[in-house]
Design an enzyme around this catalytic site. Structure first.
Site: not given
Length: 542
Positions: A74, A107-108, A405
């Protein structure tokens, strides 16, 4: 009096000049050197988590200062746990956190995109283009890209009776996580949890009503959704009943103990009679407290505070099961779930304030003596608990992050039911649209717009590379097919299913998440490009 960092002096002709103090202790970067320093720091952060992108992304292991180990892919968690010193690198960490706070997913990707934009801007700076012109070009390109995403998006039916599309959406999010061994089960749990608490009139989801609880032991497949509350406590006395049917619950924030004066006090016991009187007084108080609770018809007490063995024994004698030391947030959730009222004083307890539940039972685990309390069949079925099991603490924690998520993505689709198809397809479609628009721009910004289009391709390139495919060859093939077939749903076939059509593969992402990625990354890059001078103490990293 502290000396000022600057001092005015005069030369022999009376002309003033400024002397700056402690310059040997300061380091300074200006102009192109400052930009290069920023870009290098941001690229370093992006390259660290680029390998975690997509369903075949790799995990990272981080060991904390006290030896605690975290294994995750994550993006927000990786960057949060990293020890980052460079100020611009810290901005990348905050970028990932803001994407996590607002959207909960992607988020990545947002950090990879920001890193690629800065990499492209470095080439433009080397060609002598002013940073402000680059950032203006990026702003124009971001607008073109988000408009294209709006055009290729589709509306998504959120229907309580037809949950399959929502499960497919949750499965896309969970595809890259450690829980993909029981992929479908986790997705169904997340969908059921959101559907239980969602307010479809306001188009919102209250996350306060969803509690995620984990317990080490068992396997991931034992994870379950409890339509009620799970509390990490047990009955206060081992001889109290383990199951209470048709529970009428008194929820107390007052302790089972004799009242104490609020001021400082001192009590002198000078004789046996005085001691006996004190003991009788305490016993009477305990009995009156228990009687007050019994008179309302309660058959279970949940107390925020502890009580001593005497009170515990009395509760057992009076056949009133009790749970002690239940935390504040859990007390509130129990009150919401059971429809009860939190009672701060025994004198205020009434029959109307009791919470109601179909069953309250103790749940034990394997050979351990650990027990948890499950409150089920509550009056307000909108409060739910996701109870996660796992072989060790790391798996349980990663499963919690994965479920979070998935919950965020389903909440986003309840708020705005437009979707795009994943696998790098929206990035490729937006890149083609931006490149086409660049041809019609006559000013210097066209170079920045073209660079933005190239940066967008970094996401599908990283997806292909992480899946073991030839990145440039795969991207070129998909790009040419999107142009020829006019199909914006063609992306990278990461799972080797034999088709590049992401619609057929059911790889679904929310439109809000994709747009937010592009807008946040562009904002951050524009801010970084505007910094051309850094002054810092010489011992700080620049």
């Amino acid at each position: 009096m502290n000396q000022l960092p600057t001092q005015i002096a005069f030369d022999e002709y009376g002309r003033p000049f400024i002397i700056l103090r402690d310059q040997e202790k300061q380091s300074r970067l200006t102009g192109i050197d400052a930009h290069k320093s920023h870009i290098l720091a941001a690229k370093s952060v992006a390259s660290v988590i680029k390998t975690s992108l997509g369903p075949k992304g790799l995990d990272k292991m981080m060991v904390g200062p006290d030896g605690d180990v975290t294994i995750t892919n994550d993006g927000a968690t990786i960057l949060d746990r990293m020890d980052v010193e460079h100020q611009i690198a810290k901005l990348m960490v905050q970028l990932s956190k803001s994407q996590d706070d607002e959207i909960g997913d992607g988020t990545t990707g947002v950090v990879v995109l920001a890193g690629a934009l800065l990499e492209q801007s470095e080439k433009l700076l080397d060609r002598g283009i002013h940073p402000i012109r680059i950032s203006d070009g990026y702003e124009m390109a971001a607008k073109i890209a988000t408009d294209k995403l709006d055009k290729i998006s589709e509306t998504f039916a959120v229907d309580l009776k037809e949950k399959e599309p929502l499960v497919q959406l949750a499965m896309t999010t969970l595809g890259s996580k450690i829980v993909n061994r029981c992929h479908r089960q986790m997705a169904e749990i997340a969908v059921d949890a959101i559907m239980s608490v969602a307010d479809f009139e306001r188009k919102d989801v209250d996350f306060e009503l969803i509690k995620v609880e984990g317990k080490v032991g068992g396997k991931l497949e034992d994870t379950m959704l409890v339509k009620g509350v799970v509390v990490d406590k047990d009955m206060s006395h081992p001889q109290m009943p383990k199951v209470v049917k048709d529970a009428r619950i008194a929820i107390l924030t007052c302790p089972f103990e004799p009242p104490k004066p609020k001021t400082k006090h001192k009590l002198d016991v000078t004789s046996v009679e005085d001691y006996q009187k004190l003991r009788e007084y305490e016993k009477e108080k305990f009995e009156s407290m228990v009687q007050m609770v019994k008179d309302t018809g309660a058959n279970l007490v949940i107390c925020q505070w502890g009580f001593d063995d005497e009170a515990n024994h009395l509760l057992l004698q009076r056949e009133l099961p009790a749970v002690r030391w239940v935390g504040g947030p859990e007390i509130e959730l129990i009150a919401i779930a059971t429809g009860g009222r939190i009672v701060p004083r025994f004198e205020e307890i009434t029959k109307e304030k009791l919470g109601k539940a179909g069953s309250v039972r103790e749940m034990s685990f394997g050979t351990t003596r650990e027990r948890m309390l499950v409150i089920e069949e509550c009056r307000n079925s909108r409060a739910v608990t996701i109870f996660i099991r796992g072989g060790n603490k790391m798996i349980v924690e990663e499963a919690k992050r994965s479920i979070h998520d998935a919950l965020c993505v389903i909440r986003n689709i309840v708020r705005d039911n437009r979707i795009v198809y994943g696998g790098g397809a929206p990035e490729i479609a937006a890149s083609l649209a931006v490149q086409e628009a660049a041809e019609n721009i006559s000013t210097l910004e066209q170079y920045a717009v073209r660079s933005f289009a190239e940066a967008l391709e970094s996401v599908p390139l990283a997806l292909a590379e992480n899946s073991g495919l030839s990145p440039i060859h795969t991207l070129a093939e998909v790009k040419s097919r999107q142009v020829k077939e006019k199909n914006p749903f063609l992306g990278i076939d990461c799972l080797r299913k034999g088709t590049n059509d992401m619609k057929a593969q059911h790889v679904i992402e929310t439109l809000t998440a994709k747009k937010q990625q592009i807008l946040l990354a562009t904002q951050l890059v524009r801010m970084i490009l505007k910094i051309d001078d850094i002054r810092a103490p010489s011992d700080m990293t620049m």
